[in-house]
Write a protein that holds these residues in place. Structure first.
Motif, mmCIF file in Angstrom:
data_model
loop_
_atom_site.group_PDB
_atom_site.id
_atom_site.type_symbol
_atom_site.label_atom_id
_atom_site.label_comp_id
_atom_site.label_asym_id
_atom_site.label_seq_id
_atom_site.Cartn_x
_atom_site.Cartn_y
_atom_site.Cartn_z
ATOM 1 N N ASN A 52 -0.259 -30.379 10.944
ATOM 2 C CA ASN A 52 -0.932 -30.004 9.707
ATOM 3 C C ASN A 52 -2.251 -30.781 9.586
ATOM 4 O O ASN A 52 -2.299 -31.994 9.768
ATOM 5 C CB ASN A 52 -0.019 -30.313 8.526
ATOM 6 N N SER B 164 -6.468 -28.854 14.377
ATOM 7 C CA SER B 164 -6.735 -27.535 14.951
ATOM 8 C C SER B 164 -6.769 -27.644 16.465
ATOM 9 O O SER B 164 -7.065 -28.699 17.024
ATOM 10 C CB SER B 164 -8.053 -26.970 14.428
ATOM 11 N N LEU C 146 2.309 -23.295 14.417
ATOM 12 C CA LEU C 146 1.015 -23.579 13.792
ATOM 13 C C LEU C 146 1.206 -24.138 12.389
ATOM 14 O O LEU C 146 1.218 -23.406 11.396
ATOM 15 C CB LEU C 146 0.164 -22.299 13.740
ATOM 16 N N LEU C 147 1.358 -25.456 12.319
ATOM 17 C CA LEU C 147 1.248 -26.104 11.009
ATOM 18 C C LEU C 147 -0.234 -26.260 10.675
ATOM 19 O O LEU C 147 -0.646 -26.106 9.534
ATOM 20 C CB LEU C 147 1.944 -27.466 11.037
ATOM 21 N N GLY C 148 -1.012 -26.592 11.695
ATOM 22 C CA GLY C 148 -2.466 -26.539 11.602
ATOM 23 C C GLY C 148 -2.948 -25.226 12.179
ATOM 24 O O GLY C 148 -2.168 -24.292 12.365
ATOM 25 N N SER C 149 -4.229 -25.141 12.507
ATOM 26 C CA SER C 149 -4.805 -23.864 12.926
ATOM 27 C C SER C 149 -5.009 -23.799 14.434
ATOM 28 O O SER C 149 -5.099 -24.819 15.119
ATOM 29 C CB SER C 149 -6.140 -23.630 12.217
ATOM 30 N N CYS C 150 -5.085 -22.550 14.912
ATOM 31 C CA CYS C 150 -5.420 -22.281 16.312
ATOM 32 C C CYS C 150 -6.629 -21.358 16.310
ATOM 33 O O CYS C 150 -6.578 -20.261 15.738
ATOM 34 C CB CYS C 150 -4.251 -21.631 17.037
ATOM 35 N N ASN C 151 -7.711 -21.796 16.945
ATOM 36 C CA ASN C 151 -8.941 -21.014 16.983
ATOM 37 C C ASN C 151 -9.168 -20.505 18.408
ATOM 38 O O ASN C 151 -9.361 -21.310 19.326
ATOM 39 C CB ASN C 151 -10.133 -21.871 16.545
ATOM 40 N N ASN D 271 3.708 -18.765 12.042
ATOM 41 C CA ASN D 271 2.644 -18.876 11.038
ATOM 42 C C ASN D 271 1.311 -18.313 11.531
ATOM 43 O O ASN D 271 0.248 -18.774 11.120
ATOM 44 C CB ASN D 271 2.467 -20.328 10.593
ATOM 45 N N ALA E 154 -1.380 -16.926 8.853
ATOM 46 C CA ALA E 154 -2.209 -17.827 8.047
ATOM 47 C C ALA E 154 -3.086 -18.751 8.879
ATOM 48 O O ALA E 154 -4.176 -19.126 8.456
ATOM 49 C CB ALA E 154 -1.311 -18.662 7.134
ATOM 50 N N LYS E 155 -2.641 -19.123 10.079
ATOM 51 C CA LYS E 155 -3.305 -20.203 10.808
ATOM 52 C C LYS E 155 -3.947 -19.791 12.131
ATOM 53 O O LYS E 155 -4.556 -20.627 12.797
ATOM 54 C CB LYS E 155 -2.283 -21.320 11.073
ATOM 55 N N HIS F 22 -6.797 -17.792 14.168
ATOM 56 C CA HIS F 22 -8.115 -17.198 13.985
ATOM 57 C C HIS F 22 -8.558 -16.577 15.306
ATOM 58 O O HIS F 22 -8.854 -17.276 16.273
ATOM 59 C CB HIS F 22 -9.117 -18.248 13.511
#
Length: 374
Positions: A57, A60, A79-84, A99, A102-103, A105
């Motif tokens: 969280n 990324s 994905l508690l944090g983001s994956c770009n 997730n 939401a997370k 991109h």
């Protein structure tokens, strides 16, 4: 001479070893969170089966240009944090991603990379659906459901399944069209159910559609011809003085009853005791929700009244379209008696006039057949 040969062999070994070392470095297992997946380390990254990689969280992970990250079947990207997924990067999900809605991109436009999930289609023969349905699939945005581009039209899964990849966080559209014979309009595709990982995919606008958030397996309801038959509406009137009932108790209560393709429909008209002197007629008109007045419609179509059987039932032998039932001429007995009284009075006046003229002609000595009969 020997020294020269030794040097040449050493150089040759170095040259041969360089591509082997580079080749080995192009694939790398990802077993723990790493902020950047760069092609300088490996062009192919894999989260293997049995491994869960969690993006913490507030953190990324970026998949850079030239890199493909594959979540293998049995592996998980949490994905508690983001994956770009950056432009030129690729994420392929054969296993599980948590997730993503939401997370993750990706897939937004040309400035982002591609993220796709594996969708496994089974063999239609496993469900008794071979040559019963044809399957088409497509992907698009949520508002494409009126006319999506079915890029894999009628995929060939009659006897063997297929794995196809579709963009994550995009709509997955699936047509499971029941095959008609000739020009029949016998089946309704919505009753051939489609499931993604055991969850029914909603139906609307002529197709099944769902927002794709993970890899999954497609399954179908097994072939059931009766369940897939199209339903047609029959409008049954409900007005003062009478009620219409189907042979098996069907009644519309002011709306419609539904009959499946090819089924017969029989009904009777029950007239209330206070209306039972009515000289009514029953008409069966093809169509539902007709705005034209019944009298004009019947006149324009030159319809004849339907005839009941010995038990008083009217029958549509085989329902293959919508119908509207009209019952015309039901009026209360008081009105019937009043009208009958008027007709009886007019008839009596007419008879009296006829008798008067007969007598007058007799007095004048004019003999007529009518006078002779009088």
């Amino acid at each position: 001479m020997k020294k020269t040969i030794s040097v040449l062999l050493a150089v040759l070994m170095i040259v041969m070893c360089v591509p082997l070392t580079a080749g080995a470095a192009t694939t790398k297992n990802l077993t723990a969170f790493q902020a950047t997946l760069s092609s300088t380390e490996a062009s192919q990254w894999i989260i293997p089966a049995g491994v869960t990689v969690t993006v913490p969280n507030g953190s990324s992970m970026s998949i850079q240009d030239g890199v493909t990250l594959t979540v293998a079947e049995g592996g998980t990207l949490n994905l508690l944090g983001s994956c770009n997924v950056l432009e030129g990067g690729t994420l392929l999900v054969d296993g599980n991603i948590i997730n993503a809605a939401a997370k993750l991109h990706a897939n937004a436009d040309a400035s982002w990379g591609v993220a796709k999930a594996r969708i496994r289609f089974p063999a239609l023969s496993d469900y008794g659906l071979r040559e019963k349905i044809r399957v088409s699939v497509a992907s698009g945005n949520a508002y494409d459901d009126l006319n999506p581009s079915f890029i894999y039209n009628n995929i060939d899964i009659d006897t063997a399944g297929q794995d196809l990849y579709f963009p994550l966080n995009k709509m997955l559209f699936i047509k499971a069209e029941v095959i008609e014979q000739g020009s029949e309009n016998k089946y309704d595709d919505q009753y051939q159910l489609v499931y993604l990982s055991g969850v029914e995919v909603p139906y609307g606008q002529g197709m099944h559609s769902i927002m794709l958030g993970n890899a999954g397996d497609i399954s179908f309801s097994e072939w059931d011809e009766e369940a897939c038959l199209r339903q047609f509406k029959i409008e049954i009137p409900a007005k003062d003085g009478y009620a219409v009932y189907g042979r098996y108790g069907e009644q519309s209560l002011g709306s419609a009853v539904y009959l499946k393709y090819g089924k017969p429909f029989s009904f009777r008209v029950d007239v209330d005791p206070d209306y039972d002197k009515s000289p009514y007629a029953v008409y069966i008109v093809e169509g539902y929700g007709i705005n034209e007045s019944p009298s004009n419609l019947i006149k324009n179509l030159q319809l004849e009244p339907a005839a009941p059987d010995a038990d008083g039932y009217y029958t549509i032998p085989s329902v293959k379209s919508d119908y509207t039932i009209y019952v015309l001429g039901v009026i209360d007995n008081a009105t019937v008696d009043k009208v009958s009284g008027i007709f009886e009075m007019v008839k009596n006046v007419f008879d009296m006039i006829v008798r008067f003229f007969k007598q007058l002609l007799g007095m004048l000595g004019i003999n007529t057949a009518a006078n002779a009969d009088g």
